[in-house]
Design an enzyme around this catalytic site. Structure first.
Site, PDB file in Angstrom:
ATOM      1  CD  GLU A  70      -2.869  -1.112   2.398  1.00 38.03           C
ATOM      2  OE1 GLU A  70      -2.755  -0.302   3.263  1.00 38.03           O
ATOM      3  OE2 GLU A  70      -3.872  -2.186   2.596  1.00 38.03           O
ATOM      4  CD  GLU A  95      -4.554  -8.074   2.022  1.00 41.70           C
ATOM      5  OE1 GLU A  95      -5.389  -7.280   2.628  1.00 41.70           O
ATOM      6  OE2 GLU A  95      -3.368  -7.716   1.918  1.00 41.70           O
TER       7      GLU A  95
HETATM    8  C1  XIL Z   1      -5.940  -6.399   8.711  1.00 47.10           C
HETATM    9  C2  XIL Z   1      -5.955  -7.283   9.493  1.00 47.10           C
HETATM   10  O1  XIL Z   1      -6.943  -8.205   9.036  1.00 47.10           O
HETATM   11  C3  XIL Z   1      -6.688  -7.045  10.866  1.00 47.10           C
HETATM   12  O2  XIL Z   1      -6.466  -8.365  11.924  1.00 47.10           O
HETATM   13  C4  XIL Z   1      -5.842  -5.893  11.636  1.00 47.10           C
HETATM   14  O3  XIL Z   1      -6.331  -5.403  12.680  1.00 47.10           O
HETATM   15  C5  XIL Z   1      -5.607  -4.614  10.537  1.00 47.10           C
HETATM   16  O4  XIL Z   1      -5.054  -5.203   9.391  1.00 47.10           O
HETATM   17  N1  XIL Z   1      -4.883  -4.648   3.962  1.00 47.10           N
HETATM   18  C6  XIL Z   1      -3.784  -5.467   4.377  1.00 47.10           C
HETATM   19  C7  XIL Z   1      -3.976  -6.244   5.656  1.00 47.10           C
HETATM   20  O5  XIL Z   1      -2.817  -5.529   3.803  1.00 47.10           O
HETATM   21  O6  XIL Z   1      -2.705  -6.508   6.196  1.00 47.10           O
HETATM   22  C8  XIL Z   1      -4.936  -5.710   6.713  1.00 47.10           C
HETATM   23  O7  XIL Z   1      -5.323  -6.660   7.594  1.00 47.10           O
HETATM   24  C9  XIL Z   1      -6.316  -5.655   5.663  1.00 47.10           C
HETATM   25  C10 XIL Z   1      -6.117  -4.596   4.556  1.00 47.10           C
END
Ligand code: XIL
Length: 370
Positions: free
Chosen positions: A159, A264
Site C-alpha cells: 500500500e 486478500e
Molecule cells: C488487517 C487485519 O486483518 C486485521 O486483523 C488488523 O487489525 C488490521 O489489518 N490490507 C492489508 C492487511 O494488507 O494487512 C489488513 O489486515 C487488511 C487490509
C-alpha cells in the site's frame, strides 16, 4: 412378512443412502476441496490469525488443511509484532508458521516487510533520517534473511500508493523519499534471494492507481532490481465487483512480466460510505449499518455466490497469469470485516460460515470445476 421386511430394508437402505449422499454434497471434506479442484490452475490461500497458526482452533485447523494450499499471516509478520523494539525481534509466531507450512506442504506468503500501518511505536518516534534509514535496512535485512528460502514469497511493500496513483504520504515517503519502494526490493532481493518478491495494494485494479502501480514497478525493474509479482488485495463489495478493471489489470501487470495474485479476497456484504481498504478510514457504528445481525437471507447469499462465481470464471480465464487467490480469513466469524471499518458488525464475506460450513458461494466456486 418376509416380503414386507425386505421391502422395508430396501426403503431404509435408500433412505440411508439419500441422507449419506446429501451429507457428502454438504460436506466439502468428503469430496474434492478447493485446493484440489483448482490444483492445476492456481494456489488457493487463506489468511491465518494467531489462534490458527498455533493450531488451537481444531475446526479451523481441519478446514485449512482440507481446503487451502497457501497461507498468509494476517498480522504476525507485521513490523509491530515481529520487530517490537529497535534491537529486539520476536520471531516465535513467524517461526511456528514456517514450521506449520513446511509440515503441511502449504506455501507461506510473508506479509509484510514495509507498510505504513501497524508499525512499532519506536519507529514512529525516530526523528533523524539516518536512524530511520538504519531501522529500514535492519528490519528488511534481518527479517527477510531469516526466512530466505523458507517461505515462498514476501509482500515486500504494501500500500504505497494513493487512489490517484501518486505516492501515499507515510513515514517512509517522508523520511526516505519516493525511492523507498525500489530500495526495499533491493534489500529484500539481497537478503532473500530464494524467495519471490511482490508489491501488494488495494484498488490497484482501478485505472489511476493501476497506472501509478505500473510506474512503480517499471522503476524497480529499470533499477535492475527483482520484482516477481503484484498482489491485488481484492476487498470488494457485493454487486460492485470491478470485473472490467480486474481483467485489464491482469493483462497489464502480466505484460510487465509479473505474476498476478489476488491476495486478500473478501466480498463485503454490509453498507458503508466508502470503498477500498484504507485501514485508517473508520465509520461510527449505527444499527442501520448492521442489517444482518440475526442472520442473512438466502437470496443475498445467492447474490454473493454469483459474484464469487463470476470472479473465479475470470481468474480461470487467465489461469496462465494468475498464480494465487487468497481469501482474507477462514470463515465469516473470523473476518476482519466484522470489526472494520465499523466496529461490532456481523459480516459474511467469505466462503465458509461461522460454523465452518460451506456457503452457496463455496458451491458456486466449486461448480465451475465440475
Ligand atoms: C488487517 C487485519 O486483518 C486485521 O486483523 C488488523 O487489525 C488490521 O489489518 N490490507 C492489508 C492487511 O494488507 O494487512 C489488513 O489486515 C487488511 C487490509
Amino acid at each position: 412378512m418376509k416380503k414386507f421386511i425386505s421391502k422395508f430394508a430396501a426403503a431404509a437402505a435408500i433412505l440411508i443412502c439419500c441422507v449419506y449422499c446429501a451429507g457428502i454434497s454438504k460436506t466439502p471434506s468428503k469430496g474434492k476441496t478447493l485446493k484440489d479442484a483448482y490444483k492445476n490452475d492456481f494456489l488457493i490461500g487463506t489468511a491465518l490469525n494467531t489462534t490458527q497458526i498455533e493450531e488451537k482452533d481444531p475446526k479451523a485447523a481441519a478446514l485449512i488443511l482440507q481446503q487451502f494450499s497457501a497461507v498468509t499471516p494476517e498480522n504476525i509478520m507485521k513490523a509491530e509484532i515481529i520487530h517490537p523494539e529497535w534491537d529486539r525481534y520476536n520471531f516465535d509466531l513467524a517461526d511456528k508458521l514456517v514450521a506449520y507450512g513446511n509440515k503441511n506442504k502449504i506455501k507461506v506468503n510473508g506479509h509484510t516487510l514495509i507498510w505504513h500501518s501497524q508499525l512499532p511505536a519506536f519507529a514512529r518516534r525516530i526523528k533523524d533520517v539516518d536512524s530511520f534509514k538504519t531501522f529500514f535496512n535492519n528490519h528488511i535485512t534481518t527479517v527477510a534473511s531469516r526466512y530466505n528460502g523458507k517461505i515462498f514469497s514476501w509482500d515486500v511493500v504494501n500500500e504505497a500508493l494513493n487512489e490517484d496513483g501518486t505516492m501515499r504520504k507515510s513515514l517512509f515517503l517522508d523520511k526516505l523519499g519516493d525511492n523507498f519502494v525500489t530500495e526495499a526490493f533491493r534489500l529484500a532481493e539481497k537478503a532473500s534471494p530464494k524467495t519471490e518478491l511482490y508489491y501488494n495494494d488495494y484498488n490497484n485494479e482501478q485505472p489511476k492507481k493501476r497506472e501509478g502501480c505500473i510506474t512503480l514497478i517499471k522503476k524497480i525493474q529499470a533499477a535492475g532490481v527483482r520484482i516477481d509479482g503484484v498482489g491485488i488485495q481484492g476487498h470488494w463489495h457485493l454487486g460492485h465487483i470491478p470485473f472490467k478493471e480486474i481483467e485489464e489489470s491482469i493483462l497489464a501487470y502480466h505484460a510487465l512480466g509479473l505474476k498476478v495474485m489476488f491476495t486478500e479476497l473478501d466480498i463485503e456484504m454490509l453498507p458503508r460510505n466508502f470503498q477500498g481498504a484504507d485501514v485508517n478510514q473508520r465509520q461510527a457504528s449505527n444499527p442501520a449499518l448492521n442489517p444482518y445481525a440475526n442472520g442473512i437471507p438466502d437470496s443475498v447469499l445467492q447474490q454473493q455466490a454469483n459474484d464469487y462465481a463470476n470472479l473465479f470464471k475470470l481468474f480461470l480465464k487467465h489461469k496462465d497469469k494468475v498464480t494465487r487467490v487468497t481469501f482474507w480469513g477462514v470463515n465469516d466469524g473470523q473476518s476482519w470485516l466484522n470489526g472494520w471499518p465499523v466496529p461490532g458488525r456481523t459480516n459474511y464475506p467469505l466462503l465458509f460460515d461461522r460454523a465452518f460450513q460451506p456457503k452457496p458461494a463455496y458451491f458456486a466456486v466449486m461448480a465451475l470445476k465440475k
